[in-house]
Write a protein that holds these residues in place. Structure first.
Motif, mmCIF file in Angstrom:
data_model
loop_
_atom_site.group_PDB
_atom_site.id
_atom_site.type_symbol
_atom_site.label_atom_id
_atom_site.label_comp_id
_atom_site.label_asym_id
_atom_site.label_seq_id
_atom_site.Cartn_x
_atom_site.Cartn_y
_atom_site.Cartn_z
ATOM 1 N N TRP A 7 0.867 -1.168 0.000
ATOM 2 C CA TRP A 7 0.000 0.000 0.000
ATOM 3 C C TRP A 7 0.906 1.221 0.000
ATOM 4 N N ALA A 59 -6.297 8.477 0.559
ATOM 5 C CA ALA A 59 -6.543 7.122 1.045
ATOM 6 C C ALA A 59 -5.469 6.178 0.515
ATOM 7 N N TYR A 83 -4.807 -2.299 10.405
ATOM 8 C CA TYR A 83 -4.811 -0.942 10.940
ATOM 9 C C TYR A 83 -3.400 -0.376 10.856
ATOM 10 N N ASP A 102 -0.501 5.872 10.708
ATOM 11 C CA ASP A 102 0.033 6.726 9.644
ATOM 12 C C ASP A 102 0.654 7.938 10.330
ATOM 13 N N ASN A 149 0.946 11.763 9.291
ATOM 14 C CA ASN A 149 -0.365 12.219 8.829
ATOM 15 C C ASN A 149 -1.342 12.339 9.989
ATOM 16 N N ARG A 187 -2.989 10.194 11.841
ATOM 17 C CA ARG A 187 -4.236 9.471 11.647
ATOM 18 C C ARG A 187 -4.005 7.962 11.670
ATOM 19 N N GLN A 236 -5.341 4.617 9.459
ATOM 20 C CA GLN A 236 -6.064 4.123 8.296
ATOM 21 C C GLN A 236 -6.381 2.644 8.527
ATOM 22 N N LEU A 239 -9.569 0.347 1.546
ATOM 23 C CA LEU A 239 -9.733 1.246 2.677
ATOM 24 C C LEU A 239 -11.130 1.098 3.263
ATOM 25 N N TRP A 281 -11.847 2.774 6.652
ATOM 26 C CA TRP A 281 -12.060 4.071 7.284
ATOM 27 C C TRP A 281 -10.716 4.671 7.654
ATOM 28 N N LYS A 282 -10.753 5.970 7.936
ATOM 29 C CA LYS A 282 -9.570 6.655 8.453
ATOM 30 C C LYS A 282 -10.035 7.622 9.532
ATOM 31 N N ALA A 328 -9.476 13.383 8.413
ATOM 32 C CA ALA A 328 -8.214 12.624 8.508
ATOM 33 C C ALA A 328 -7.254 13.052 7.405
#
Length: 283
Positions: free
Chosen positions: A138, A148, A166, A169, A172, A174, A176, A184, A186-187, A193
């Motif tokens: 990813w 995303a 999970y 990140d 960032n 957050r 992800q 994806l 959710w974030k 996010a």
């Protein structure tokens, strides 16, 4: 406390709990220290260096299949030990190619032995077979992004009981979450996010580790906010605990988090060179 003796730390980072033992990365000490659930020192795994059985800035830890997986930030590899400290094998090496790393931050191990690795400076998450053979990734190698499936220095990964992935990140600010198929789900972290940090519920100021309990709840180390945040497996904010300081229940930079079988939460308190434990009834 700070030091090089048993039970002392020089920058504790990663943490894992398994079968009544707590494994802690002593980053500048080039070792992993092992304790019982009450904090009594049991043994040391590794020593500083670049060879087999030696460690250079060990980061987040995972125990799986009766083995300890150590992400070595400075050695650009994953090293696997028996739980007694016996070196078993080394996965990967420095580089940006498939199966190579630039400062790996954390590892998750699936039931079939597949590895998922947060590849910090390569700005990607890699999925590998148990022998290190590349499966997929990813993110775009070497490229920072806020969209995303893009990353800004990812620090850790964890797998839920349903196979969800999970990702902490890191810069960032957050988390992800990706479904078992890799898409994806959710974030979470700040408005949309999108790399906006803050001290509010569900926001972060650098995410350095992520862990999942047996019910699928997600715990994240919120570094500069000096706390751990807890979310449901769908990303709903549940609670947060910890605050800045050196007293009981306080931390000076929460860097690692792990959940024991009884629901107790352990966090590495980077600035205070110690481990903090919360009983389930306290959060």
């Amino acid at each position: 406390e700070k030091g090089t003796g048993p039970g002392q730390f020089r920058d504790p980072t990663g943490i894992a709990v398994f079968d009544g033992e707590v494994f802690v990365s002593d980053a500048r000490g080039g070792r992993v220290q092992v304790f019982d659930l009450d904090g009594n020192f049991r043994r040391q795994i590794g020593k500083p260096g670049k060879g087999v059985g030696e460690l250079a800035r060990p980061m987040n830890l995972t125990v799986a299949g009766g083995e300890l997986y150590v992400a070595e930030y400075w050695n650009d590899r994953i090293q696997v030990f028996g739980l007694d400290g016996t070196p078993k094998r080394i996965i990967g090496g420095p580089g940006s190619g498939p199966g190579q790393f630039k400062a790996p931050g954390g590892i998750a191990v699936a039931a079939n032995g597949d590895l998922t690795v947060a590849d910090f400076y390569n700005q990607r998450i890699q999925k590998l077979r148990a022998d290190g053979t590349f499966i997929r990734q990813w993110g775009t190698t070497g490229k920072v992004g806020i969209g995303a499936g893009q990353f800004n220095y990812p620090t850790d990964v964890a797998l839920g009981p349903d196979g969800a992935l999970y990702v902490a990140d890191g810069y960032n600010d957050r988390i992800q979450a990706f479904g078992s198929g890799g898409a994806l789900a959710w974030k979470r972290g700040g408005p949309l996010a999108m790399n906006i940090w803050g001290p509010f519920r569900g926001w972060f100021a650098t995410v350095t580790a992520v862990s999942v309990d047996r019910d699928g709840n997600v715990f994240a180390a919120d570094f500069y906010n000096n706390r751990v945040q807890k979310f449901s497996n769908t990303g709903a904010f549940l609670t947060a605990f910890g605050e800045k300081g050196s007293g009981p229940g306080q931390m000076a930079y929460a860097v690692g988090v792990a959940v024991a079988a009884d629901g107790s939460v352990f966090a590495t308190d980077f600035g205070n060179n110690r481990i903090t434990k919360w009983a389930p009834s306290t959060f």
